[in-house]
Design a protein around this motif. Sequence first.
Motif, PDB file in Angstrom:
ATOM      1  N   VAL A  57      -0.250  -7.993   2.253  1.00  0.00           N
ATOM      2  CA  VAL A  57      -0.968  -6.860   2.840  1.00  0.00           C
ATOM      3  C   VAL A  57       0.001  -5.913   3.543  1.00  0.00           C
ATOM      4  O   VAL A  57      -0.013  -4.702   3.315  1.00  0.00           O
ATOM      5  N   ASP A  60       3.400  -5.336   0.441  1.00  0.00           N
ATOM      6  CA  ASP A  60       3.119  -4.997  -0.955  1.00  0.00           C
ATOM      7  C   ASP A  60       2.016  -3.945  -1.086  1.00  0.00           C
ATOM      8  O   ASP A  60       2.219  -2.876  -1.669  1.00  0.00           O
ATOM      9  N   VAL A  61       0.850  -4.233  -0.551  1.00  0.00           N
ATOM     10  CA  VAL A  61      -0.244  -3.272  -0.653  1.00  0.00           C
ATOM     11  C   VAL A  61       0.039  -2.044   0.209  1.00  0.00           C
ATOM     12  O   VAL A  61      -0.283  -0.917  -0.172  1.00  0.00           O
ATOM     13  N   TYR A  65       0.125   2.617  -0.381  1.00  0.00           N
ATOM     14  CA  TYR A  65      -0.472   3.719   0.374  1.00  0.00           C
ATOM     15  C   TYR A  65       0.567   4.662   0.968  1.00  0.00           C
ATOM     16  O   TYR A  65       0.221   5.793   1.347  1.00  0.00           O
ATOM     17  N   ALA A 298      -4.191  -0.909   3.804  1.00  0.00           N
ATOM     18  CA  ALA A 298      -4.001  -2.099   2.968  1.00  0.00           C
ATOM     19  C   ALA A 298      -4.979  -3.199   3.364  1.00  0.00           C
ATOM     20  O   ALA A 298      -5.531  -3.894   2.497  1.00  0.00           O
ATOM     21  N   GLU A 301      -8.432  -2.438   1.959  1.00  0.00           N
ATOM     22  CA  GLU A 301      -8.527  -2.728   0.527  1.00  0.00           C
ATOM     23  C   GLU A 301      -8.614  -4.226   0.269  1.00  0.00           C
ATOM     24  O   GLU A 301      -9.483  -4.697  -0.487  1.00  0.00           O
ATOM     25  N   GLU A 302      -7.715  -4.994   0.872  1.00  0.00           N
ATOM     26  CA  GLU A 302      -7.710  -6.431   0.629  1.00  0.00           C
ATOM     27  C   GLU A 302      -8.955  -7.102   1.193  1.00  0.00           C
ATOM     28  O   GLU A 302      -9.440  -8.105   0.647  1.00  0.00           O
ATOM     29  N   TRP A 305     -11.550  -6.625  -1.439  1.00  0.00           N
ATOM     30  CA  TRP A 305     -11.291  -7.567  -2.529  1.00  0.00           C
ATOM     31  C   TRP A 305     -11.775  -8.971  -2.152  1.00  0.00           C
ATOM     32  O   TRP A 305     -12.432  -9.659  -2.940  1.00  0.00           O
ATOM     33  N   GLN A 343      -3.829   1.241  -6.483  1.00  0.00           N
ATOM     34  CA  GLN A 343      -2.644   0.616  -7.054  1.00  0.00           C
ATOM     35  C   GLN A 343      -2.269   1.271  -8.382  1.00  0.00           C
ATOM     36  O   GLN A 343      -1.111   1.630  -8.614  1.00  0.00           O
TER      37      GLN A 343
END
Length: 375
Positions: A57, A60-61, A65, A298, A301-302, A305, A343
Amino acid sequence: MMAHSFLKAQPWIFSARFDLGFILAPALLVTLAAVVWSLFVGAAGETSPWIWLVLVVGVDVAHVYSTLFRTYLDRSELSARPLLYGLTPLLAWLGGCLLYWCGSMVFWRVLAYAAVFHFVRQQYGFMMIYARKERGLPPLFRRIDKAAIYGATLYPLIYWHCHYRQFSWFIEGDFVRLDLPLLATVTGLAYGAILAAYAVKEAALLRRGIGFNLPRNLLLAGTVASWFIGIVLFDNDLLFTGTNIIAHGIPYIALIWGYGRNQARLQGRRSSFVSPWIAYLFTWRAVPLYMAALFGLAYLEEGLWDGFVWREHGNLFGLFGTLPSLGSSDALIWLAPLLAMPQATHYILDAVIWRLQTRDTNWKQVLFAQGQGRL
């Protein structure tokens, strides 16, 4: 004095201190940490939720952004290429829906290979940026540079396809399995020959009095080390995740921050950011705010998910646990591509916005504005 002159003469993007600390060092340091951990601690176990939160998070994610500051939060960029920025997210979502309709594994496999392409091309892009001042050399020298950076990334990937690994890019089975260990062996021999040719080429440059390009060589060394050790040498999910994410995400986040810093300095009060306060994020005192903004997006978003799809980290995304779990619902045909849209958009735009041959924007003047003050 000689060391200072040597460093000053190098083709840095921002400065020796900034590039060494945030663009070149991450790959080398995380690789060293992986080796030390394996030698003195032993095989790394499962990735803890908090390490996962920081790596996946927070790095990577979050790096996905950071592209917003280079694109959608830049008024001049938006006006220069409105179709690119307007259509890319829509087409990425619609394309993802079509892929998911063909099968969830089709969707994840295409997304995984798009990610791989993005990771490979980032290393190539940095390599070419650091070689930008090496003009007038034999074309063979540039071809060897390209072969070396591509070999550093593609050989470990080919090895991965030909040998079972205890980790995946996104989900298990997203890479095509090739039962061809001989292919990995032959590719490894070719890769070794390319690195030998690179060493000979570097020796030839020194003999010609051209000098030693420190950032280009450190970039290649970090790529060779992190990709080989993270994928080939160690068959461990945590070590792969750490080397893969840190070597890729931190340099990109730093690149965007440095670019924004230069942009704010060059444009002053007439900044092209969509809002004046954005320029403040690109000051040293506001780095925590910059990272917090990326982490917040991030995390959102996660969390979506995890709430709608995975249900794996409820302790980290408690509020999102109230969302309905869609599991294998047909709603995922449109929802999964929607959640993956940032992404996918990042992958597409990143292949366009940093092209050195681009002449219709001023991004190179901003990126290489070293005279506007030291970072």
